[in-house]
Design a protein around this motif. Structure first.
Motif, PDB file in Angstrom:
ATOM      1  N   LEU A  77       9.142  19.781  26.534  1.00  0.00           N
ATOM      2  CA  LEU A  77       9.192  21.045  27.259  1.00  0.00           C
ATOM      3  C   LEU A  77       7.977  21.881  26.874  1.00  0.00           C
ATOM      4  CD1 LEU A  77      12.962  21.997  26.784  1.00  0.00           C
ATOM      5  CD2 LEU A  77      11.890  21.214  28.904  1.00  0.00           C
ATOM      6  N   PRO A  78       7.404  22.625  27.835  1.00  0.00           N
ATOM      7  CA  PRO A  78       6.253  23.480  27.512  1.00  0.00           C
ATOM      8  C   PRO A  78       6.688  24.866  27.039  1.00  0.00           C
ATOM      9  CG  PRO A  78       6.628  23.542  29.868  1.00  0.00           C
ATOM     10  CD  PRO A  78       7.686  22.624  29.286  1.00  0.00           C
ATOM     11  N   HIS A  79       5.755  25.590  26.440  1.00  0.00           N
ATOM     12  CA  HIS A  79       5.893  27.015  26.111  1.00  0.00           C
ATOM     13  C   HIS A  79       7.058  27.280  25.154  1.00  0.00           C
ATOM     14  CE1 HIS A  79       3.257  26.933  29.494  1.00  0.00           C
ATOM     15  NE2 HIS A  79       4.207  26.890  30.405  1.00  0.00           N
ATOM     16  N   VAL A  80       7.197  26.457  24.135  1.00  0.00           N
ATOM     17  CA  VAL A  80       8.255  26.616  23.146  1.00  0.00           C
ATOM     18  C   VAL A  80       7.643  27.138  21.848  1.00  0.00           C
ATOM     19  CG1 VAL A  80      10.057  25.457  21.794  1.00  0.00           C
ATOM     20  CG2 VAL A  80       9.627  24.772  24.172  1.00  0.00           C
ATOM     21  N   MET A  81       8.357  28.048  21.191  1.00  0.00           N
ATOM     22  CA  MET A  81       7.937  28.547  19.883  1.00  0.00           C
ATOM     23  C   MET A  81       9.124  28.476  18.931  1.00  0.00           C
ATOM     24  SD  MET A  81       7.784  32.678  20.438  1.00  0.00           S
ATOM     25  CE  MET A  81       9.183  33.595  21.065  1.00  0.00           C
ATOM     26  N   GLN A  82       8.836  28.632  17.642  1.00  0.00           N
ATOM     27  CA  GLN A  82       9.886  28.587  16.632  1.00  0.00           C
ATOM     28  C   GLN A  82       9.798  29.817  15.746  1.00  0.00           C
ATOM     29  OE1 GLN A  82       9.255  25.552  13.558  1.00  0.00           O
ATOM     30  NE2 GLN A  82       7.211  25.172  14.387  1.00  0.00           N
TER      31      GLN A  82
END
Length: 768
Positions: free
Chosen positions: A588-593
């Motif tokens: 999946l694109p545009h994922v942050m943690q």
């Protein structure tokens, strides 16, 4: 001369083309000038067009004027002139103006070509060239010679200003000369010399005597004006005290000056000294303004600094005042139009009318809608005194005091209101209504119909901020149906401005500022997709659930919807890292943690997916800013996810394995809520000084050379001239010398730091 192919410079800025060919310049001092055409000019008329014409100047003398091209943003002139040039000319300038039947013509922009640029290519110039903005205060030339002396007597201090002469003044009359006189200001007092007719080199030899008034000492200012029998006098220039800030202002212009203003405001804000800083700039600006109608209307360092100061400390206040009505305008999307030239009767019939509506029906309906939005806006503004930040109120209080000292006359009663409303309404509220996204009031730009509604509302708020002085004047007579409402609002605005400056205390009483927003205030909110920490075997896409997030300086909270009462929260103080996640971790694109650590020291990771890369960067930046003061930040983390018994990034099999990639603390996008960073602000000011180092040196050397000239004049008996200019030159040289010394000290410190760093082992990213 053969024409070269014209080409655009690839910019949307107004641009135009010209053709220049030299005609034996060295012998006959003539130049062939052909004004060809313009394109992408801005619309200055309410019709959405302009009536442009061009004038040609040699130095400051108008030598030619084209015909006016009516109602066109891409005018074609095709006019050619042979210009006779003086052998010592400096610049050939082209001004594009919009002709108005009522009032002064609007300046669209200008081009200035130096003698060197013109003579560099014997083939001449044939190309598109961008127009630049025109600063009226910079369109001056010449020098003035003064002798200043302060004396003490039984009545107190007295200043004797001996106005000797001036030379090489700009020609302001059609005859190529001027009718100059000097006006001397000291505090709230002013005196004038006699007018010398038809000369650019006047000799006055007059002594003006001014008495010091109670209060703090004021700087001396001398202005030169061209006297006109009909109309306003023309400004020729001024002499003022020099300071490092004044010199720094001279080194910048346009966008660089705005950036400089932002950094300086942040620097002084961090030290709790914004009040004295703004007071110095505004006092200097007020002191050199003669026409109160032009006060703070230019893009000076003072105007830009106050404007940026409002954005830095007043954005939460702006949101609280305007957001409810702005959201209504976006959600309701009502059709509103008062200008008959822009009315779409077909659209109004489809949207909100039965039958065939007339212009009168559309106007009445639009008037009702506009006042329905304007009423709450005005109510919110005039009722917001207690919510306006105390720092803004104190700055406006100082500003009002300076304006009252400068313009104490009864006919200038409104100036003390206009000075404040010019910033608060014209540079703060109205621009935010016009472009809500630029002020973080909305996430997206408005559609064309909503944009037009916002424009009408912004124009109305601007008229209120002008205290109705321009109602019924100019080109927008179709705004007349709104005038009764606007006039009723003006008295309320005056009362609001009076209450706004009724504030005690000092900005720095609470110590230096460290943050620009209250910790509990929401700085970012919106829907994100959140992945559960333990998806329990769900497929990746189903493990992400849509939640509404709110971020403040204290908490990152989320719920199923904005109205949902049950909310989960993550304390910002628990955040140890905020990082991007590789697309391959979840496909999946545009994922942050967001990596957190609870009270027991156990780590937790929350994965959030954004809609696009812009939203990803905005949330990354906001979370990093909010968590910037946190201790024990992680030095490394995993850019992947732990799935199927290993990390997708480094393939390590232990969940507790050390991170394989370093973390980042720098923000991606800057905005008004950024924490204060003195190092970054100082670096920008240093860069501006570096860019202007050569100009500083030239100024220092020019002043030294003028000292030599004055010494020679003294030996020949011109002692009056020597005493006339020594003080002014000394101030200018001192300011330039102080800034040059700062650069020298910084260069030395930088060199010492580099020497200390030599020999150290460093690591960095791989480069191709």
């Amino acid at each position: 001369m053969p024409s070269l192919p014209r080409s655009s410079l690839g910019t949307r800025a107004p641009s135009w083309s010209e053709s220049l060919g030299q005609g034996a310049m060295a012998k006959s001092s003539s130049l062939n000038v052909r004004v060809v055409e313009g394109r992408a000019l801005p619309a200055k008329d309410v019709s959405g067009s302009s009536d442009p014409y061009c004038i040609v100047k040699v130095d400051d003398e108008v030598v030619a004027r084209t015909a006016t091209i009516w109602r066109s943003l891409s005018p074609f002139w095709g006019e050619e002139y042979t210009v006779n040039l003086p052998l010592d000319f400096h610049h050939l300038s082209f001004y594009v103006l919009d002709e108005d039947t009522v009032g002064q013509d609007d300046i669209i922009g200008k081009i200035s070509l130096s003698r060197e640029a013109i003579t560099a290519d014997p083939r001449g110039i044939d190309s598109w060239i961008n127009l630049s903005r025109v600063d009226p205060d910079s369109e001056v030339q010449g020098e003035i010679c003064l002798s200043v002396q302060t004396l003490e007597d039984v009545r107190g201090r007295c200043l004797h200003c001996h106005v000797l002469q001036a030379r090489d003044l700009a020609p302001r009359d059609i005859s190529g000369t001027s009718d100059p006189f000097a006006r001397v200001f000291w505090g709230s007092q002013s005196l004038e010399t006699s007018t010398i007719k038809k000369t650019r080199f006047p000799h006055w030899d007059e002594v003006l005597e001014l008495r010091e008034m109670p209060g703090s000492p004021s700087p001396l200012r001398v202005e030169l004006w061209d006297w006109d029998m009909v109309g306003k006098n023309d400004f020729l220039g001024m002499e003022d005290a020099a300071s490092p800030l004044a010199v720094l202002e001279e080194l910048t212009s346009g966008d660089c000056r705005q950036e400089l203003a932002t950094k300086l405001v942040k620097l002084f804000l961090g030290q709790g000294l914004t009040g004295p800083f703004l007071d110095y700039l505004t006092r200097r600006e007020v002191a050199r303004t003669t026409d109160p109608n032009t006060l703070f209307r230019s893009n000076s360092l003072a105007s830009k600094s106050v404007e940026q100061f409002m954005k830095l400390v007043g954005m939460p206040y702006l949101h609280e005042v305007l957001r409810p009505v702005i959201n209504r305008v976006f959600e309701e999307r009502k059709y509103m139009e008062l200008d008959p030239c822009k009315m779409d009767l077909g659209r109004t019939r489809r949207i909100s009318f039965k039958g065939a509506p007339s212009e009168e029906h559309v106007r009445e309906a639009s008037l009702g809608l506009l006042t329905g939005y304007l009423g709450p806006i005005v109510d919110a503004i005039v009722g917001s005194v207690g919510r306006c930040p105390s720092a803004m109120r104190l700055a406006f209080k100082q500003l009002r005091q300076r304006v009252e000292e400068r313009f104490p006359q009864a006919e200038h009663e409104d100036v003390k209101y206009l000075a404040i409303s010019g910033f608060l309404f014209l540079r703060f509220f109205a621009p935010a209504i016009l472009s809500p996204k630029l002020f973080d009031l909305r996430d997206q730009h408005a559609d064309p119909q909503t944009s037009r509604s916002l424009l009408l509302l912004a124009k109305a708020v601007q008229s209120i901020g002008n205290l109705g002085q321009q109602l019924g004047q100019g080109k927008e007579l179709w705004m007349a149906p709104l005038h009764p409402f606007l006039l009723q609002s003006i008295s309320r605005v005056r009362d609001f401005l009076d209450q706004l400056v009724e504030v005690d205390g000092k900005e720095e009483a609470g110590g230096p500022a460290r943050a620009l927003v209250p910790p509990s205030m929401t700085v970012r909110e919106g829907y994100l997709l959140k992945r559960k920490e333990e998806p329990a075997g769900l497929a990746t896409r189903f493990a992400f659930k849509k939640r509404y997030f709110r971020l403040s300086g204290e908490m990152l909270s989320y719920s199923k919807s904005p109205e949902w009462q049950m909310r989960s929260s993550i304390p910002v103080s628990h955040i140890r890292a905020v990082e991007r996640v590789d697309e391959g971790a979840f496909q999946l694109p545009h994922v942050m943690q967001v990596v957190t650590q609870d009270g027991a020291g156990a780590p937790h990771t929350t994965y959030l997916q954004c809609k696009n890369v812009n939203e990803l960067n905005q949330w990354l930046s906001a979370l990093r800013k909010a968590s910037a003061p946190n201790p024990d930040k992680l030095a490394s983390c995993h850019p992947g996810a732990f799935r199927s018994g290993h990390w997708t990034c480094c393939l390590q099999a232990e969940r507790s394995a050390s991170g394989c990639s370093r973390t980042h603390s720098a923000v991606t996008l800057g905005d008004w809520s950024d924490p204060l960073d003195p190092d970054a602000e100082t670096q920008m000011v240093y860069r501006q000084l570096l860019l202007g180092r050569d100009r500083l040196r030239m100024k220092f050397l020019e002043d030294s050379n003028m000292d030599t000239t004055l010494e020679a004049a003294t030996e020949q008996g011109s002692s009056a001239m020597e005493g006339a200019c020594t003080d002014a030159l000394a101030r200018q040289r001192e300011a330039a010398a102080r800034l040059l010394k700062v650069l020298t000290d910084l260069d030395q410190a930088h060199e010492e730091f580099q020497q200390q760093e030599q020999g150290k082992v460093v690591s960095g990213p791989l480069r191709p």
